[in-house]
Write a protein that holds these residues in place. Structure first.
Motif, mmCIF file in Angstrom:
data_model
loop_
_atom_site.group_PDB
_atom_site.id
_atom_site.type_symbol
_atom_site.label_atom_id
_atom_site.label_comp_id
_atom_site.label_asym_id
_atom_site.label_seq_id
_atom_site.Cartn_x
_atom_site.Cartn_y
_atom_site.Cartn_z
ATOM 1 N N UNK A 1 9.462 -0.987 4.692
ATOM 2 C CA UNK A 1 8.337 -1.270 3.798
ATOM 3 C C UNK A 1 7.011 -0.793 4.392
ATOM 4 N N UNK A 2 7.006 -0.494 5.680
ATOM 5 C CA UNK A 2 5.777 -0.053 6.336
ATOM 6 C C UNK A 2 5.808 1.432 6.670
ATOM 7 N N UNK A 3 6.663 2.189 6.021
ATOM 8 C CA UNK A 3 6.701 3.630 6.238
ATOM 9 C C UNK A 3 5.419 4.268 5.699
ATOM 10 N N UNK A 4 4.889 5.299 6.381
ATOM 11 C CA UNK A 4 3.608 5.903 5.955
ATOM 12 C C UNK A 4 3.628 6.474 4.546
ATOM 13 N N UNK A 5 4.774 7.016 4.104
ATOM 14 C CA UNK A 5 4.824 7.643 2.787
ATOM 15 C C UNK A 5 5.202 6.675 1.674
ATOM 16 N N UNK A 6 5.337 5.391 1.989
ATOM 17 C CA UNK A 6 5.675 4.417 0.952
ATOM 18 C C UNK A 6 4.416 4.080 0.167
ATOM 19 N N UNK A 7 4.459 4.129 -1.175
ATOM 20 C CA UNK A 7 3.248 3.858 -1.966
ATOM 21 C C UNK A 7 2.811 2.410 -1.846
ATOM 22 N N UNK A 8 1.541 2.193 -2.143
ATOM 23 C CA UNK A 8 0.983 0.839 -2.074
ATOM 24 C C UNK A 8 1.618 -0.038 -3.136
ATOM 25 N N UNK A 9 1.885 -1.310 -2.816
ATOM 26 C CA UNK A 9 2.511 -2.200 -3.794
ATOM 27 C C UNK A 9 1.578 -2.640 -4.907
ATOM 28 N N UNK A 10 0.264 -2.430 -4.743
ATOM 29 C CA UNK A 10 -0.696 -2.863 -5.749
ATOM 30 C C UNK A 10 -2.001 -2.118 -5.613
ATOM 31 N N UNK A 11 -3.084 -2.692 -6.112
ATOM 32 C CA UNK A 11 -4.397 -2.030 -6.038
ATOM 33 C C UNK A 11 -4.907 -1.835 -4.616
ATOM 34 N N UNK A 12 -4.461 -2.632 -3.675
ATOM 35 C CA UNK A 12 -4.958 -2.533 -2.304
ATOM 36 C C UNK A 12 -4.327 -1.383 -1.549
ATOM 37 N N UNK A 13 -4.584 -1.303 -0.246
ATOM 38 C CA UNK A 13 -3.997 -0.229 0.569
ATOM 39 C C UNK A 13 -2.492 -0.398 0.709
ATOM 40 N N UNK A 14 -1.836 0.637 1.211
ATOM 41 C CA UNK A 14 -0.398 0.553 1.458
ATOM 42 C C UNK A 14 -0.146 -0.411 2.615
ATOM 43 N N UNK A 15 1.106 -0.872 2.715
ATOM 44 C CA UNK A 15 1.434 -1.790 3.793
ATOM 45 C C UNK A 15 1.257 -1.133 5.159
ATOM 46 N N UNK A 16 1.550 0.144 5.243
ATOM 47 C CA UNK A 16 1.371 0.854 6.512
ATOM 48 C C UNK A 16 -0.102 0.891 6.905
ATOM 49 N N UNK A 17 -0.960 1.235 5.958
ATOM 50 C CA UNK A 17 -2.391 1.276 6.228
ATOM 51 C C UNK A 17 -2.937 -0.121 6.501
#
Length: 221
Positions: A40-56
């Protein structure tokens, strides 16, 4: 080995093997779960919502002193990355149970203990606060010492945990890493108070302090 001579039978060996196999099984399951969480914290995984991605978001939170990778993951698991659901950092702190309650009696409002809130989040922030308080030359450690001098150790940790949670809100909202204000932040904000305190400590140590227009003269006994 000598202490076990004559006392370690085949049955004891069976029980020891069973416990070791159980530990290995738990270790393997923990490793599988950790690998699952990491996806779930992979760099290319899209953000789950309006906020930043889990990786970011994890990258942002670990810039705060005291927050490790696991700590950041635990915090994000509870609050998410979309901070628009909380109108302000104070709302987030209140939801987490890190805001003092208010008890009103006879027209007087008295501060009471914090509400229960999110126990998992408060536990993680408590560990983070203790780690940050031990780190020297940082704004968070300076804030802990400042509150501890007036309110004690326990309340200082709660105040520091709230400060860290509010910092998480700002970082996730602005998408900017944490920049430490420095351990001398409070001294620079009120230099007169810092100087007065330092001079009083010198007097308590037995030094004679003489102030004049030309400067300060310090003599020892």
């Amino acid at each position: 080995a000598e202490a076990l001579t004559g006392r370690f039978s085949d049955h004891h060996g069976f029980l020891a093997k069973m416990h070791l196999d159980l530990i290995d099984s738990y270790t393997a399951r923990i490793a599988d779960l950790a690998a699952r969480i990491e996806t779930y914290f992979e760099p290319d995984r899209p953000a789950p919502g309006p906020g930043p991605s889990l990786h970011r978001a994890r990258e942002l939170l670990v810039t705060i002193p005291g927050i490790s990778l696991i700590g950041a993951e635990q915090i994000l698991a509870e609050i998410g990355t979309d901070m628009t659901v909380f109108a302000s950092p104070g709302r987030l702190a209140s939801w987490a149970g890190l805001a003092p309650g208010a008890h009103e009696s006879a027209g007087k409002v008295k501060s009471t203990r914090c509400r229960p809130g999110n126990a998992y989040l408060k536990g993680t922030l408590g560990i983070v606060a203790m780690t940050a308080a031990r780190q020297k030359k940082s704004f968070l450690s300076a804030r802990y010492r400042r509150v501890r001098a007036r309110r004690g150790h326990s309340r200082a940790l709660v105040a520091l945990a709230r400060t860290i949670l509010e910092l998480c809100w700002h970082l996730l909202t602005t998408d900017q890493p944490y920049h430490d204000r420095g351990a001398d932040y409070y001294d620079k904000r009120r230099p007169g108070t810092a100087i007065k305190t330092a001079l009083q400590r010198l007097r308590d140590a037995g030094c004679q302090v003489t102030t004049s227009e030309e400067g300060i003269l310090i003599t020892t006994a």
